[in-house]
Design an enzyme around this catalytic site. Sequence first.
Site, short mmCIF file in Angstrom:
data_model
loop_
_atom_site.label_atom_id
_atom_site.label_comp_id
_atom_site.label_asym_id
_atom_site.label_seq_id
_atom_site.Cartn_x
_atom_site.Cartn_y
_atom_site.Cartn_z
N ASP A 166 9.10 -0.91 -10.75
CA ASP A 166 7.67 -0.90 -10.41
C ASP A 166 7.28 0.54 -10.13
O ASP A 166 7.03 0.92 -8.98
CB ASP A 166 7.42 -1.80 -9.20
CG ASP A 166 5.94 -1.90 -8.84
OD1 ASP A 166 5.10 -1.45 -9.66
OD2 ASP A 166 5.62 -2.40 -7.75
N GLU A 172 14.79 3.46 -2.77
CA GLU A 172 13.48 4.10 -2.59
C GLU A 172 13.72 5.50 -2.04
O GLU A 172 14.59 5.70 -1.19
CB GLU A 172 12.64 3.26 -1.62
CG GLU A 172 11.37 3.90 -1.12
CD GLU A 172 10.37 4.15 -2.22
OE1 GLU A 172 9.97 5.31 -2.37
OE2 GLU A 172 10.02 3.19 -2.93
N GLN A 192 0.27 -3.72 -1.46
CA GLN A 192 -0.74 -4.00 -2.47
C GLN A 192 -2.07 -4.36 -1.82
O GLN A 192 -2.12 -5.18 -0.90
CB GLN A 192 -0.28 -5.14 -3.38
CG GLN A 192 0.91 -4.81 -4.26
CD GLN A 192 0.55 -3.95 -5.46
OE1 GLN A 192 -0.58 -3.48 -5.60
NE2 GLN A 192 1.50 -3.73 -6.35
N TYR A 232 12.34 1.53 -6.97
CA TYR A 232 11.01 1.77 -6.39
C TYR A 232 10.67 0.65 -5.41
O TYR A 232 9.61 0.03 -5.48
CB TYR A 232 9.95 1.86 -7.48
CG TYR A 232 10.23 2.89 -8.54
CD1 TYR A 232 9.82 4.21 -8.39
CD2 TYR A 232 10.92 2.55 -9.70
CE1 TYR A 232 10.09 5.16 -9.36
CE2 TYR A 232 11.19 3.50 -10.68
CZ TYR A 232 10.78 4.80 -10.51
OH TYR A 232 11.04 5.74 -11.47
N CYS A 277 1.47 -0.18 -13.64
CA CYS A 277 0.07 0.06 -13.28
C CYS A 277 -0.59 1.01 -14.27
O CYS A 277 -1.71 1.47 -14.03
CB CYS A 277 -0.04 0.60 -11.86
SG CYS A 277 0.83 2.15 -11.58
#
EC number: 2.1.1.-
Length: 462
Positions: A392, A344, A294, A323, A419
Amino acid sequence: MVSPRKGKRIRMLKKNDIIQVAISDLSHEGAGVAKHDGFVFFVDNALPEEVIDMRVLKVNKNSGFGKVEAYHYLSSARNADVNLTYLRTGIADLGHLTYEDQLTFKKKQVQDSLYKIAGISDVTVESTIGMTEPLAYRNKAQVPVRRVNGQLETGFFRKHSHDLIPISDYYIQDKEIDRLINFTRDLLRRFDIKPYDETEQTGLLRNIVVRRGHYSGEMMLVLVTTRPKVFRVDQVIEKIVEAFPAVVSIIQNINDKNTNAIFGKDFKTLYGKDTITDSMLGNNYAISAQSFYQVNTVMAEKLYQTAIAFSDLSKDDIVIDAYSGIGTIGLSFAKTVKAVYGVEVIEAAVRDAQQNAALNGITNAYFVADTAEHAMATWAKDGIKPSVILVDPPRKGLTESFIQASVAMGPQKITYVSCNPATMARDIKRYQELGYKLAKVQPVDLFPQTHHVECVVLLIKE
């Protein structure tokens, strides 16, 4: 064409017409919205309540785009101090709006998406969690290198173009990152390095990428070049490290393709380490040039703390981290639960997550490279029963197959970190159809001065 106003004919608008309009709203991308004789126009650098002269740039069937020619009335919410370069490039497309009003805008984006897409209006959307200092927050920069007025320049492209606007102060980036970019630019000018020419497919240097640990202060410099053989590397490295002792990693990436992608496949460490190290919520992370980490460390911590609080976990709980990336969210949860299972699809990220778990002495977090759907089916067969599934996803949101697979695991809670409010609302609607109820909604501002908004929501099994 006949106007909605009875009996009155209006002239069809065309490019370069100038009309006076009132701005009534902001689009989800932060453009001013003006309505004129049945048309909806989108105008950059225009705010609700403002009255402007607008030049028509483009007209479609029912909508169009315009630009401000003159202001007749300015909004009290306008930030008059912003440099218009940040609006033209999109670096800070909400920089002309006061920060308090940016937070209100982002809350409204979430509310509107939930209502218009999921039909939800009876769940409170909390006020957006904002930053105390909403500038110079980005711990990563990716800037193109081009020739402008006969010399190598760094900056950002004008919106919707590949015309570089030279910039020295990037407004939302860590100031040390800006200093390193500018120093590297000036140094490479002295070495007469040829910048990339996208049209002619010539030149050497395409991009400069810089990462800086928010807490560690360690810096990484990546030079993206069109070919492996480069300039006098030793001399360049010596001068950079002398001026910036915090630079612990200098990497070359080779990208010889005609593409908008920043990185090619090949990386070469020219100096120091392959990674920098930084911390988040007490855990340390090794961050490579390619790692997803991030870009706003302070607000990412608040985002993850919100997700942890919403999940309300105990030492007996099991969490699935879909994720999972390099493990930042899952490892933040690991301290408070029995076990974390992360999945992932990017194998390099899984290796990073495993290394980060070892780096922090965390032994109850397990990461696999797989699709989430397949991994969850395998875990279900192994008798793993999660209390919470943490998601996420990227901006496109969740797939139907993922939603079905997650519901089949039967978690009591689903904690969704988003997001993109639109795809989040779409996915929430589907979860509600499958027996989950929306309980909490908290927007978080990871990207001040821009229209982007992150959000944490909690879904509970009915």
